[in-house]
Design a protein around this motif. Structure first.
Motif, PDB file in Angstrom:
ATOM      1  N   LYS A   1      23.561  29.271  17.233  1.00 18.74           N
ATOM      2  CA  LYS A   1      23.698  27.811  17.219  1.00 18.74           C
ATOM      3  C   LYS A   1      22.558  27.121  17.962  1.00 18.74           C
ATOM      4  O   LYS A   1      22.565  25.895  18.082  1.00 18.74           O
ATOM      5  CB  LYS A   1      25.035  27.406  17.837  1.00 18.74           C
ATOM      6  N   ASN A   2      21.609  27.911  18.492  1.00 18.24           N
ATOM      7  CA  ASN A   2      20.504  27.319  19.260  1.00 18.24           C
ATOM      8  C   ASN A   2      21.032  26.449  20.395  1.00 18.24           C
ATOM      9  O   ASN A   2      20.522  25.345  20.648  1.00 18.24           O
ATOM     10  CB  ASN A   2      19.601  26.486  18.349  1.00 18.24           C
ATOM     11  N   THR A   3      22.049  26.934  21.061  1.00 15.16           N
ATOM     12  CA  THR A   3      22.735  26.136  22.077  1.00 15.16           C
ATOM     13  C   THR A   3      22.913  26.935  23.360  1.00 15.16           C
ATOM     14  O   THR A   3      23.218  28.131  23.320  1.00 15.16           O
ATOM     15  CB  THR A   3      24.110  25.672  21.556  1.00 15.16           C
ATOM     16  N   VAL A   4      22.734  26.260  24.482  1.00 13.85           N
ATOM     17  CA  VAL A   4      23.002  26.847  25.793  1.00 13.85           C
ATOM     18  C   VAL A   4      24.082  26.005  26.466  1.00 13.85           C
ATOM     19  O   VAL A   4      24.128  24.791  26.289  1.00 13.85           O
ATOM     20  CB  VAL A   4      21.727  26.936  26.653  1.00 13.85           C
ATOM     21  N   TYR A   5      24.952  26.686  27.192  1.00 11.31           N
ATOM     22  CA  TYR A   5      26.084  26.034  27.826  1.00 11.31           C
ATOM     23  C   TYR A   5      26.033  26.220  29.343  1.00 11.31           C
ATOM     24  O   TYR A   5      25.430  27.168  29.848  1.00 11.31           O
ATOM     25  CB  TYR A   5      27.393  26.623  27.303  1.00 11.31           C
ATOM     26  N   LEU A   6      26.703  25.321  30.031  1.00 16.38           N
ATOM     27  CA  LEU A   6      26.903  25.482  31.462  1.00 16.38           C
ATOM     28  C   LEU A   6      28.357  25.141  31.770  1.00 16.38           C
ATOM     29  O   LEU A   6      28.755  23.981  31.689  1.00 16.38           O
ATOM     30  CB  LEU A   6      25.977  24.578  32.276  1.00 16.38           C
ATOM     31  N   GLN A   7      29.129  26.172  32.063  1.00 16.80           N
ATOM     32  CA  GLN A   7      30.514  25.975  32.465  1.00 16.80           C
ATOM     33  C   GLN A   7      30.532  25.754  33.967  1.00 16.80           C
ATOM     34  O   GLN A   7      30.048  26.609  34.722  1.00 16.80           O
ATOM     35  CB  GLN A   7      31.360  27.198  32.098  1.00 16.80           C
ATOM     36  N   MET A   8      31.086  24.638  34.388  1.00 16.33           N
ATOM     37  CA  MET A   8      31.096  24.274  35.801  1.00 16.33           C
ATOM     38  C   MET A   8      32.538  24.157  36.271  1.00 16.33           C
ATOM     39  O   MET A   8      33.289  23.318  35.770  1.00 16.33           O
ATOM     40  CB  MET A   8      30.359  22.949  36.012  1.00 16.33           C
ATOM     41  N   ASN A   9      32.901  24.997  37.219  1.00 14.62           N
ATOM     42  CA  ASN A   9      34.244  24.993  37.772  1.00 14.62           C
ATOM     43  C   ASN A   9      34.208  24.645  39.254  1.00 14.62           C
ATOM     44  O   ASN A   9      33.149  24.698  39.888  1.00 14.62           O
ATOM     45  CB  ASN A   9      34.901  26.365  37.586  1.00 14.62           C
ATOM     46  N   SER A  10      35.368  24.291  39.784  1.00 18.08           N
ATOM     47  CA  SER A  10      35.487  23.978  41.220  1.00 18.08           C
ATOM     48  C   SER A  10      34.420  22.982  41.660  1.00 18.08           C
ATOM     49  O   SER A  10      33.748  23.173  42.671  1.00 18.08           O
ATOM     50  CB  SER A  10      35.387  25.269  42.047  1.00 18.08           C
ATOM     51  N   LEU A  11      34.288  21.934  40.902  1.00 14.56           N
ATOM     52  CA  LEU A  11      33.239  20.950  41.174  1.00 14.56           C
ATOM     53  C   LEU A  11      33.510  20.204  42.475  1.00 14.56           C
ATOM     54  O   LEU A  11      34.676  19.955  42.844  1.00 14.56           O
ATOM     55  CB  LEU A  11      33.138  19.966  40.018  1.00 14.56           C
ATOM     56  N   THR A  12      32.446  19.862  43.154  1.00 14.21           N
ATOM     57  CA  THR A  12      32.511  19.082  44.388  1.00 14.21           C
ATOM     58  C   THR A  12      31.629  17.852  44.234  1.00 14.21           C
ATOM     59  O   THR A  12      30.756  17.803  43.361  1.00 14.21           O
ATOM     60  CB  THR A  12      32.033  19.907  45.588  1.00 14.21           C
ATOM     61  N   PRO A  13      31.818  16.850  45.098  1.00 16.38           N
ATOM     62  CA  PRO A  13      30.948  15.665  45.013  1.00 16.38           C
ATOM     63  C   PRO A  13      29.461  16.004  45.149  1.00 16.38           C
ATOM     64  O   PRO A  13      28.613  15.271  44.620  1.00 16.38           O
ATOM     65  CB  PRO A  13      31.438  14.813  46.179  1.00 16.38           C
ATOM     66  N   GLU A  14      29.136  17.112  45.809  1.00 18.38           N
ATOM     67  CA  GLU A  14      27.738  17.527  45.956  1.00 18.38           C
ATOM     68  C   GLU A  14      27.129  17.976  44.640  1.00 18.38           C
ATOM     69  O   GLU A  14      25.909  18.139  44.529  1.00 18.38           O
ATOM     70  CB  GLU A  14      27.621  18.651  46.992  1.00 18.38           C
ATOM     71  N   ASP A  15      27.954  18.196  43.638  1.00 18.31           N
ATOM     72  CA  ASP A  15      27.443  18.569  42.317  1.00 18.31           C
ATOM     73  C   ASP A  15      27.074  17.347  41.480  1.00 18.31           C
ATOM     74  O   ASP A  15      26.557  17.494  40.364  1.00 18.31           O
ATOM     75  CB  ASP A  15      28.487  19.396  41.558  1.00 18.31           C
ATOM     76  N   THR A  16      27.327  16.167  41.998  1.00 17.58           N
ATOM     77  CA  THR A  16      26.983  14.939  41.281  1.00 17.58           C
ATOM     78  C   THR A  16      25.479  14.850  41.073  1.00 17.58           C
ATOM     79  O   THR A  16      24.704  14.924  42.030  1.00 17.58           O
ATOM     80  CB  THR A  16      27.487  13.714  42.043  1.00 17.58           C
ATOM     81  N   ALA A  17      25.063  14.700  39.822  1.00 21.26           N
ATOM     82  CA  ALA A  17      23.638  14.677  39.486  1.00 21.26           C
ATOM     83  C   ALA A  17      23.490  14.444  37.994  1.00 21.26           C
ATOM     84  O   ALA A  17      24.469  14.510  37.240  1.00 21.26           O
ATOM     85  CB  ALA A  17      22.975  15.996  39.871  1.00 21.26           C
ATOM     86  N   VAL A  18      22.256  14.202  37.599  1.00 25.46           N
ATOM     87  CA  VAL A  18      21.927  14.268  36.181  1.00 25.46           C
ATOM     88  C   VAL A  18      21.518  15.712  35.897  1.00 25.46           C
ATOM     89  O   VAL A  18      20.665  16.268  36.601  1.00 25.46           O
ATOM     90  CB  VAL A  18      20.785  13.307  35.816  1.00 25.46           C
TER      91      VAL A  18
END
Length: 124
Positions: free
Chosen positions: A76-93
């Motif tokens: 599919k020419n696609t890359v994924y990023l599964q993000m778990n246990s997110l914290t406010p420090e993960d806030t970003a573009v």
């Protein structure tokens, strides 16, 4: 012409999860290294996770190890990023990058292609 389009960002509460996608077009990327970077307000863009095209090896920033998982679907020419246990420090573009090189075990963006980014906001 190469296009990378990220999706899946949004607003989530701390402890929650998001799955980012980056769809590539204009070229077949099965033999390219791929990665995710992020840039928080007032900070430099930083490496988050990378995927080698050969061998399927992955690498992560220490700050996301055990919480984030990078994967790719070459068909599919696609890359994924599964993000778990997110914290406010993960806030970003979050930005997708394709075509970097590994040097001394670290992903170097250098040349290659960038997506336009997707905003991830984590609130407590």
């Amino acid at each position: 012409q190469v296009h990378l389009v990220e999706s899946g960002g949004g607003l989530v509460q701390a402890g929650g999860s998001l799955r980012l996608s980056c769809a590539a077009s204009g070229r077949t990327f099965s033999t390219y290294n791929m990665a995710w970077f992020r840039q928080a307000p007032g900070k430099e863009r930083e490496f988050v996770a990378g995927s080698r095209w050969s061998g399927g090896n992955t690498s992560y920033a220490d700050s996301v190890k055990g919480r984030f998982t990078i994967s790719r679907d070459n068909a599919k020419n696609t890359v994924y990023l599964q993000m778990n246990s997110l914290t406010p420090e993960d806030t970003a573009v979050y930005y997708c990058h394709v075509g970097g090189a590994y040097s001394s075990g670290s992903y170097r963006a250098g040349s290659g292609y960038w997506g336009r980014g997707t905003q991830v906001t984590v609130v407590s």
